[in-house]
Design a protein around this motif. Structure first.
Motif, PDB file in Angstrom:
ATOM      1  N   SER A 127      -4.233 -13.466 -43.473  1.00  0.00           N
ATOM      2  CA  SER A 127      -5.068 -12.748 -44.263  1.00  0.00           C
ATOM      3  C   SER A 127      -6.511 -13.026 -44.174  1.00  0.00           C
ATOM      4  CB  SER A 127      -4.557 -12.866 -45.715  1.00  0.00           C
ATOM      5  OG  SER A 127      -4.639 -14.234 -46.031  1.00  0.00           O
ATOM      6  N   ARG A 128      -7.044 -14.180 -43.228  1.00  0.00           N
ATOM      7  CA  ARG A 128      -8.317 -14.547 -43.215  1.00  0.00           C
ATOM      8  C   ARG A 128      -8.668 -14.984 -44.680  1.00  0.00           C
ATOM      9  NH1 ARG A 128      -6.785 -14.304 -38.911  1.00  0.00           N
ATOM     10  NH2 ARG A 128      -7.579 -13.516 -37.045  1.00  0.00           N
ATOM     11  N   THR A 129      -7.611 -15.551 -45.430  1.00  0.00           N
ATOM     12  CA  THR A 129      -8.218 -16.322 -46.746  1.00  0.00           C
ATOM     13  C   THR A 129      -7.476 -17.414 -46.890  1.00  0.00           C
ATOM     14  OG1 THR A 129      -6.393 -15.078 -47.944  1.00  0.00           O
ATOM     15  CG2 THR A 129      -8.354 -13.818 -47.859  1.00  0.00           C
ATOM     16  N   VAL A 130      -7.946 -18.359 -47.835  1.00  0.00           N
ATOM     17  CA  VAL A 130      -7.254 -19.600 -48.169  1.00  0.00           C
ATOM     18  C   VAL A 130      -7.265 -19.537 -49.733  1.00  0.00           C
ATOM     19  CG1 VAL A 130      -6.959 -21.874 -48.272  1.00  0.00           C
ATOM     20  CG2 VAL A 130      -7.763 -20.854 -46.303  1.00  0.00           C
ATOM     21  N   CYS A 131      -6.026 -19.544 -50.415  1.00  0.00           N
ATOM     22  CA  CYS A 131      -6.011 -19.443 -51.784  1.00  0.00           C
ATOM     23  C   CYS A 131      -6.667 -18.047 -52.236  1.00  0.00           C
ATOM     24  CB  CYS A 131      -6.442 -20.685 -52.693  1.00  0.00           C
ATOM     25  SG  CYS A 131      -5.109 -21.902 -52.475  1.00  0.00           S
ATOM     26  N   GLY A 132      -6.640 -17.115 -51.611  1.00  0.00           N
ATOM     27  CA  GLY A 132      -7.360 -15.878 -51.687  1.00  0.00           C
ATOM     28  C   GLY A 132      -9.008 -15.990 -51.698  1.00  0.00           C
ATOM     29  N   LEU A 133      -9.364 -16.856 -50.985  1.00  0.00           N
ATOM     30  CA  LEU A 133     -10.892 -17.067 -50.821  1.00  0.00           C
ATOM     31  C   LEU A 133     -11.213 -16.597 -49.210  1.00  0.00           C
ATOM     32  CD1 LEU A 133     -11.684 -20.512 -52.232  1.00  0.00           C
ATOM     33  CD2 LEU A 133     -12.338 -18.395 -53.293  1.00  0.00           C
ATOM     34  N   ALA A 134     -12.140 -15.662 -49.250  1.00  0.00           N
ATOM     35  CA  ALA A 134     -12.196 -14.944 -47.933  1.00  0.00           C
ATOM     36  C   ALA A 134     -13.003 -15.867 -47.137  1.00  0.00           C
ATOM     37  CB  ALA A 134     -13.200 -13.610 -47.851  1.00  0.00           C
ATOM     38  N   LEU A 135     -12.671 -16.146 -45.841  1.00  0.00           N
ATOM     39  CA  LEU A 135     -13.206 -17.044 -44.692  1.00  0.00           C
ATOM     40  C   LEU A 135     -13.668 -16.210 -43.573  1.00  0.00           C
ATOM     41  CD1 LEU A 135     -10.959 -20.052 -44.919  1.00  0.00           C
ATOM     42  CD2 LEU A 135     -13.093 -19.722 -45.774  1.00  0.00           C
ATOM     43  N   PRO A 136     -14.544 -16.563 -42.732  1.00  0.00           N
ATOM     44  CA  PRO A 136     -15.037 -15.838 -41.740  1.00  0.00           C
ATOM     45  C   PRO A 136     -13.827 -15.683 -40.424  1.00  0.00           C
ATOM     46  CG  PRO A 136     -16.301 -18.068 -41.850  1.00  0.00           C
ATOM     47  CD  PRO A 136     -15.404 -17.862 -42.953  1.00  0.00           C
ATOM     48  N   GLU A 137     -14.140 -14.775 -39.653  1.00  0.00           N
ATOM     49  CA  GLU A 137     -13.427 -14.386 -38.403  1.00  0.00           C
ATOM     50  C   GLU A 137     -13.535 -15.616 -37.555  1.00  0.00           C
ATOM     51  OE1 GLU A 137     -11.124 -12.404 -37.664  1.00  0.00           O
ATOM     52  OE2 GLU A 137     -11.259 -10.968 -39.648  1.00  0.00           O
ATOM     53  N   GLY A 138     -12.626 -15.892 -36.711  1.00  0.00           N
ATOM     54  CA  GLY A 138     -13.113 -16.965 -35.533  1.00  0.00           C
ATOM     55  C   GLY A 138     -12.735 -18.363 -35.795  1.00  0.00           C
ATOM     56  N   LEU A 139     -11.818 -18.706 -37.158  1.00  0.00           N
ATOM     57  CA  LEU A 139     -11.606 -20.086 -37.338  1.00  0.00           C
ATOM     58  C   LEU A 139     -10.389 -20.261 -36.634  1.00  0.00           C
ATOM     59  CD1 LEU A 139     -12.772 -20.404 -41.083  1.00  0.00           C
ATOM     60  CD2 LEU A 139     -14.188 -20.948 -39.103  1.00  0.00           C
ATOM     61  N   VAL A 140     -10.281 -21.725 -36.122  1.00  0.00           N
ATOM     62  CA  VAL A 140      -8.884 -22.241 -35.373  1.00  0.00           C
ATOM     63  C   VAL A 140      -8.677 -23.480 -36.232  1.00  0.00           C
ATOM     64  CG1 VAL A 140      -9.458 -21.131 -33.503  1.00  0.00           C
ATOM     65  CG2 VAL A 140     -10.517 -23.502 -33.957  1.00  0.00           C
ATOM     66  N   ASP A 141      -7.297 -23.806 -35.858  1.00  0.00           N
ATOM     67  CA  ASP A 141      -6.807 -25.257 -36.235  1.00  0.00           C
ATOM     68  C   ASP A 141      -8.036 -26.298 -36.191  1.00  0.00           C
ATOM     69  OD1 ASP A 141      -5.481 -27.106 -37.523  1.00  0.00           O
ATOM     70  OD2 ASP A 141      -3.756 -27.205 -35.813  1.00  0.00           O
ATOM     71  N   GLY A 142      -8.368 -26.722 -37.288  1.00  0.00           N
ATOM     72  CA  GLY A 142      -9.376 -28.044 -37.241  1.00  0.00           C
ATOM     73  C   GLY A 142     -10.712 -27.363 -37.342  1.00  0.00           C
ATOM     74  N   SER A 143     -11.018 -26.255 -37.586  1.00  0.00           N
ATOM     75  CA  SER A 143     -12.369 -25.750 -37.646  1.00  0.00           C
ATOM     76  C   SER A 143     -12.920 -26.313 -39.001  1.00  0.00           C
ATOM     77  CB  SER A 143     -12.419 -24.216 -37.737  1.00  0.00           C
ATOM     78  OG  SER A 143     -12.252 -23.940 -36.576  1.00  0.00           O
ATOM     79  N   GLU A 144     -14.347 -26.660 -38.923  1.00  0.00           N
ATOM     80  CA  GLU A 144     -15.150 -27.134 -40.100  1.00  0.00           C
ATOM     81  C   GLU A 144     -15.477 -25.628 -40.954  1.00  0.00           C
ATOM     82  OE1 GLU A 144     -18.801 -29.833 -41.834  1.00  0.00           O
ATOM     83  OE2 GLU A 144     -18.509 -29.619 -39.775  1.00  0.00           O
ATOM     84  N   LEU A 145     -15.027 -25.778 -42.116  1.00  0.00           N
ATOM     85  CA  LEU A 145     -15.482 -24.665 -42.993  1.00  0.00           C
ATOM     86  C   LEU A 145     -16.978 -24.502 -43.110  1.00  0.00           C
ATOM     87  CD1 LEU A 145     -12.388 -24.753 -45.616  1.00  0.00           C
ATOM     88  CD2 LEU A 145     -12.579 -23.289 -43.364  1.00  0.00           C
ATOM     89  N   PRO A 146     -17.546 -23.276 -43.428  1.00  0.00           N
ATOM     90  CA  PRO A 146     -18.762 -23.143 -43.915  1.00  0.00           C
ATOM     91  C   PRO A 146     -19.255 -24.166 -44.954  1.00  0.00           C
ATOM     92  CG  PRO A 146     -17.971 -21.145 -43.495  1.00  0.00           C
ATOM     93  CD  PRO A 146     -16.645 -22.037 -43.416  1.00  0.00           C
ATOM     94  N   ALA A 147     -18.400 -23.912 -45.965  1.00  0.00           N
ATOM     95  CA  ALA A 147     -18.465 -25.112 -46.910  1.00  0.00           C
ATOM     96  C   ALA A 147     -17.382 -25.436 -47.683  1.00  0.00           C
ATOM     97  CB  ALA A 147     -19.457 -24.533 -48.260  1.00  0.00           C
ATOM     98  N   PRO A 148     -17.210 -26.592 -48.043  1.00  0.00           N
ATOM     99  CA  PRO A 148     -16.019 -27.058 -48.760  1.00  0.00           C
ATOM    100  C   PRO A 148     -15.344 -26.072 -49.799  1.00  0.00           C
ATOM    101  CG  PRO A 148     -17.439 -29.092 -48.681  1.00  0.00           C
ATOM    102  CD  PRO A 148     -18.115 -27.664 -48.331  1.00  0.00           C
TER     103      PRO A 148
END
Length: 299
Positions: A127-148
């Motif tokens: 869903s491009r979310t984690v716990c309902g929080l939207a995250l940008p496209e293009g992330l992969v396993d181990g990607s650093e998030l824009p902010a914690p």
């Protein structure tokens, strides 16, 4: 099926009342009403507490937690009152026992994520979310998030798996003010710990905390920032797009899912005894994490 392969019997210690057997810790109460937490050498994987122990693991978790409590003391108070052994306690409790405040615990696992992996990665793929929080496209396993991000979870019984929940659900369960305080404290502690670990060549990918209240004061409890509660990755081998080498139960998980173990994770049988080489490698990884983070030699 899941749970304990062989559930241990708690020790009968004069002056202490046994309250609970957890995956790793035994919890007692002393005559003053304080909690006595004893970290065992047990290890869990895939929601099973395994029949094989990892020597020194309980002491590593306890001593590393104490070190972290000192690093975080100006951000949030902790629950430790004493490290002295209760009278009559066995000598082998030394170094792995904490006498702690009895708190009103918040029934939420407070998870902070700075990198995408694990259950967060699974949700992101859907869903491009984690716990309902939207995250940008293009992330992969181990990607650093824009902010914690703060991604809470329910607390599960031994043998069950924690389940991610939304921030709104935490606010519904605990109240809006408590939910906001939990999020602020979780992200503040994660930020401090991430920077300390980074200076020592370690990436803190994610971690979970438990909090309780002493009166109106929010207090951090249980263990904190150990290889059991956190994903620590060596910074020099970090490569997004794959599973990262980790300072945790990696050797145990890898062996249990290999043909060598003969264990069917989806079957009805509990996991087998770990071979000595897996025990030794896991112990070494826990000790390496302790030494790299604290800058002191294990003894």
């Amino acid at each position: 099926m899941s749970g304990f392969v062989e559930k241990p019997e708690p020790l009968d210690v004069p002056g202490l009342v046994h309250l609970h057997t957890g995956k790793v810790r035994e919890l007692y109460q002393n005559e003053a009403g304080d909690l006595v937490m004893v970290a065992s050498d047990r290890i869990s994987a895939f929601d099973w507490v395994l029949p094989t122990e990892i020597p020194d693991k309980g002491r590593v978790l306890t001593q590393l937690s104490l070190w972290w409590f000192d690093q975080l003391a100006d951000l949030v108070p902790h629950h430790v009152l004493s490290t002295e052994l209760p009278a009559g306690a066995p000598a082998d409790w030394a170094g792995r026992t904490l006498v702690c405040k009895s708190l009103r615990m918040v029934p939420v696992e407070c998870v902070a994520r700075g990198y995408l992996t694990g259950s967060g990665l699974a949700e992101y793929k859907e869903s491009r979310t984690v716990c309902g929080l939207a995250l940008p496209e293009g992330l992969v396993d181990g990607s650093e998030l824009p902010a914690p991000i703060f991604t809470p979870a329910t607390k599960a019984a031994v043998g069950d798996h924690d389940e991610n929940v939304s921030y709104e659900e935490v606010a519904r369960q605990t109240g809006a003010d408590t939910a906001a305080r939990l999020r602020q404290a979780t992200l503040a502690v994660y930020g401090r710990a991430r920077d300390i670990a980074r200076d020592r060549g370690i990436i803190l990918a994610d971690t979970k905390f438990e909090f309780g209240f002493e009166g109106e004061d929010l207090v951090i409890a249980d263990e904190v920032l150990t290889p059991d509660s956190s994903r620590f990755w060596p910074a020099d081998t970090w490569r997004p797009g794959r599973a990262q080498p980790s300072y945790d139960k990696q050797f145990v998980r890898d062996w249990l899912t290999s043909e060598a173990s003969g264990w069917d994770r989806a079957g009805e049988q509990p996991p087998p005894v770990l071979p000595q080489e897996v025990v030794d490698a896991t112990r070494a990884k826990y000790i390496e994490a302790f030494e790299r983070l604290t800058g002191t030699s294990w003894s």
